[in-house]
Design a protein around this motif. Structure first.
Motif, PDB file in Angstrom:
ATOM      1  N   SER A   8      96.140  43.848 137.127  1.00 40.09           N
ATOM      2  CA  SER A   8      96.542  42.438 137.164  1.00 40.09           C
ATOM      3  C   SER A   8      95.543  41.649 136.328  1.00 40.09           C
ATOM      4  N   VAL A   9      96.043  40.870 135.385  1.00 41.58           N
ATOM      5  CA  VAL A   9      95.192  40.005 134.575  1.00 41.58           C
ATOM      6  C   VAL A   9      95.317  38.588 135.115  1.00 41.58           C
ATOM      7  N   VAL A  10      94.206  38.021 135.549  1.00 41.31           N
ATOM      8  CA  VAL A  10      94.189  36.665 136.101  1.00 41.31           C
ATOM      9  C   VAL A  10      93.665  35.713 135.031  1.00 41.31           C
ATOM     10  N   VAL A  11      94.465  34.676 134.745  1.00 40.75           N
ATOM     11  CA  VAL A  11      94.089  33.683 133.745  1.00 40.75           C
ATOM     12  C   VAL A  11      94.087  32.318 134.420  1.00 40.75           C
ATOM     13  N   THR A  31      99.032  47.470 124.647  1.00 47.11           N
ATOM     14  CA  THR A  31      99.665  48.789 124.522  1.00 47.11           C
ATOM     15  C   THR A  31      99.858  49.489 125.866  1.00 47.11           C
ATOM     16  N   ILE A  32      99.238  48.978 126.920  1.00 44.19           N
ATOM     17  CA  ILE A  32      99.448  49.588 128.235  1.00 44.19           C
ATOM     18  C   ILE A  32     100.898  49.425 128.682  1.00 44.19           C
ATOM     19  N   GLY A  33     101.591  48.427 128.169  1.00 44.49           N
ATOM     20  CA  GLY A  33     103.000  48.222 128.474  1.00 44.49           C
ATOM     21  C   GLY A  33     103.207  47.323 129.677  1.00 44.49           C
ATOM     22  N   GLU A  34     104.296  46.569 129.631  1.00 46.50           N
ATOM     23  CA  GLU A  34     104.549  45.586 130.673  1.00 46.50           C
ATOM     24  C   GLU A  34     104.863  46.220 132.024  1.00 46.50           C
ATOM     25  N   GLN A  35     105.272  47.478 132.059  1.00 47.49           N
ATOM     26  CA  GLN A  35     105.563  48.124 133.339  1.00 47.49           C
ATOM     27  C   GLN A  35     104.300  48.492 134.107  1.00 47.49           C
ATOM     28  N   ARG A  36     103.169  48.506 133.439  1.00 50.47           N
ATOM     29  CA  ARG A  36     101.930  48.916 134.097  1.00 50.47           C
ATOM     30  C   ARG A  36     100.975  47.750 134.345  1.00 50.47           C
ATOM     31  N   MET A  37     101.406  46.535 134.042  1.00 48.19           N
ATOM     32  CA  MET A  37     100.503  45.396 134.181  1.00 48.19           C
ATOM     33  C   MET A  37     101.260  44.191 134.721  1.00 48.19           C
ATOM     34  N   GLU A  38     100.519  43.229 135.220  1.00 44.85           N
ATOM     35  CA  GLU A  38     101.065  41.921 135.564  1.00 44.85           C
ATOM     36  C   GLU A  38     100.067  40.864 135.111  1.00 44.85           C
ATOM     37  N   VAL A  39     100.573  39.703 134.798  1.00 42.17           N
ATOM     38  CA  VAL A  39      99.732  38.588 134.366  1.00 42.17           C
ATOM     39  C   VAL A  39      99.917  37.456 135.363  1.00 42.17           C
ATOM     40  N   VAL A  40      98.824  37.049 135.990  1.00 39.37           N
ATOM     41  CA  VAL A  40      98.856  35.958 136.963  1.00 39.37           C
ATOM     42  C   VAL A  40      98.178  34.755 136.318  1.00 39.37           C
ATOM     43  N   GLY A  63     109.470  39.032 134.460  1.00 42.44           N
ATOM     44  CA  GLY A  63     108.880  40.065 135.287  1.00 42.44           C
ATOM     45  C   GLY A  63     107.418  40.328 135.005  1.00 42.44           C
ATOM     46  N   LEU A  64     106.919  39.876 133.862  1.00 43.93           N
ATOM     47  CA  LEU A  64     105.523  40.135 133.520  1.00 43.93           C
ATOM     48  C   LEU A  64     104.594  39.086 134.130  1.00 43.93           C
ATOM     49  N   PHE A  65     105.038  37.841 134.140  1.00 42.48           N
ATOM     50  CA  PHE A  65     104.175  36.735 134.541  1.00 42.48           C
ATOM     51  C   PHE A  65     104.462  36.268 135.959  1.00 42.48           C
ATOM     52  N   THR A  66     103.396  36.039 136.706  1.00 42.72           N
ATOM     53  CA  THR A  66     103.443  35.292 137.958  1.00 42.72           C
ATOM     54  C   THR A  66     102.662  34.010 137.706  1.00 42.72           C
ATOM     55  N   THR A  67     103.285  32.856 137.959  1.00 44.41           N
ATOM     56  CA  THR A  67     102.644  31.602 137.601  1.00 44.41           C
ATOM     57  C   THR A  67     102.542  30.678 138.808  1.00 44.41           C
TER      58      THR A  67
END
Length: 360
Positions: A8-11, A31-40, A63-67
């Protein structure tokens, strides 16, 4: 997204346009791909159009971003905590909203953390503009480094990969009473509790940006506020480390950086009562923690802190005013940053090296 993401990447965002665009673009190019990560992404009440940019990226990458948007809290601690509470990944990475990542950064970090069993992992940083970044800790890739002796005390920003289970087990959170420097107690506690701290230094993975207007909270905070935050940093070190070489290693860094920087170009402009309060606060910290440490910092910084300890404000202000290195920089690399902002975000894979292979 199905299952638990690897990272999870927190910004935490507050008025970082146009840098925010580059930041978010670097995440969608991972390159890790959107299925293996999330962006908060937690917007702390931005007023510069950042909310619309966050919504645009969310729509382009469903599906990638939680805001989350919240009223301005006055510092990065609260939005970072809210982001951490929303994170679900095995690892958490904190990315500054004005910074960006190389395309393979998250993939390489997760790969190395899994191979090494890392609780905390540092990736090599590069400076953009007049930003400064640590270098000593990034001399080589290492599966395990020491708390003191490998450069860690000089690299206390939160721009690291953390095993989320470690943070949750010990309820490690940012101190929301600290408008500035709240990442340092957070990072120190995580590192003090970690069983293994690793470094990935084969190439530049994190690009740290000094804004052309130097408008983030660290640069805007005045000396008195920074002093209060510095006191919390010393308290954290003393909470976790017994008196001795390890504690002294971190305190040396605190004297060298946090306390010395209280006496920048803005100090002479304070009224005399405020100047006296800052000097008195520094004197308390010198009396409490300076023995065996103060003499190990360079002569220029030691003289400044000694003048503060003595309360010799007139001499201190005269030396600050005469020191060209403490003169405010207004241009601050503005034109180089404009060229950088207009450059395309890389999408290809740079040449790979095996984990543990040091950069030449």
């Amino acid at each position: 997204m199905s299952g638990v993401p690897d990272v999870s990447v927190v910004v935490a965002v507050y008025n970082t346009m146009p840098y925010l665009t580059r930041c978010l673009s670097s995440l969608t190019a991972q390159t890790i791909g959107e299925q293996r990560m999330e962006v908060v992404v937690v917007d702390d009440g931005s007023t510069d159009g950042g909310e619309g940019e966050i919504e645009r990226f969310s729509a382009l990458h469903p599906g990638l971003f939680t805001t989350l948007r919240q009223p301005n809290s006055g510092g990065p601690a609260a939005p970072s905590n809210r982001g951490l509470e929303l994170a679900t990944g095995r690892y958490v990475f904190f990315l500054g909203a004005d910074d960006h990542l190389a395309p393979e950064a998250l993939e390489r970090m997760v790969e190395m953390a899994d191979e090494c069993g890392s609780d905390v992992l540092l990736c090599k940083m590069a400076a953009v503009g007049r930003r400064t970044v640590p270098t000593g800790v990034f001399t080589r890739t290492s599966p395990a480094i020491r708390l003191v002796g490998d450069g860690l005390p000089w690299a206390l920003s939160n721009t690291k990969l953390f095993r989320r289970a470690l943070l949750e087990e010990h309820k490690i959170r940012y101190n929301e009473s600290m408008p500035a420097f709240s990442d340092q107690p957070f990072v120190m506690e995580a590192c003090f509790r970690a069983e293994r701290i690793s470094v990935l230094a084969d190439q530049d993975h994190y690009f740290a940006v000094r804004r052309a207007d130097s408008s983030n909270i660290t640069f805007r905070a005045g000396p008195e506020l920074r002093l209060r935050c510095a006191e919390r940093i010393f308290e954290t070190t003393c909470r976790f480390l017994e008196p001795g070489p390890l504690r002294d290693g971190f305190h040396r860094r605190h004297f060298h950086v946090e306390l010395f920087q209280l006496f920048g170009a803005d100090f002479p402009a304070l009224d005399r009562e405020a100047q006296n309060r800052v000097c008195a606060g520094v004197a308390r910290l010198v009396d409490a923690h300076g023995a065996g440490v103060l003499e190990r910092i360079d002569e220029r910084r030691r003289r400044t802190l000694n003048l503060a300890w003595r309360g010799d404000v007139d001499t201190l202000c005269a030396e600050i005013t005469a020191d060209p290195e403490r003169t405010p920089r207004t241009a601050d690399g503005r034109f180089a940053l404009v060229r950088w902002l207009l450059a395309p975000v890389p999408s290809g894979r740079p040449p790979r090296k095996k984990i543990g292979q040091d950069a030449v």
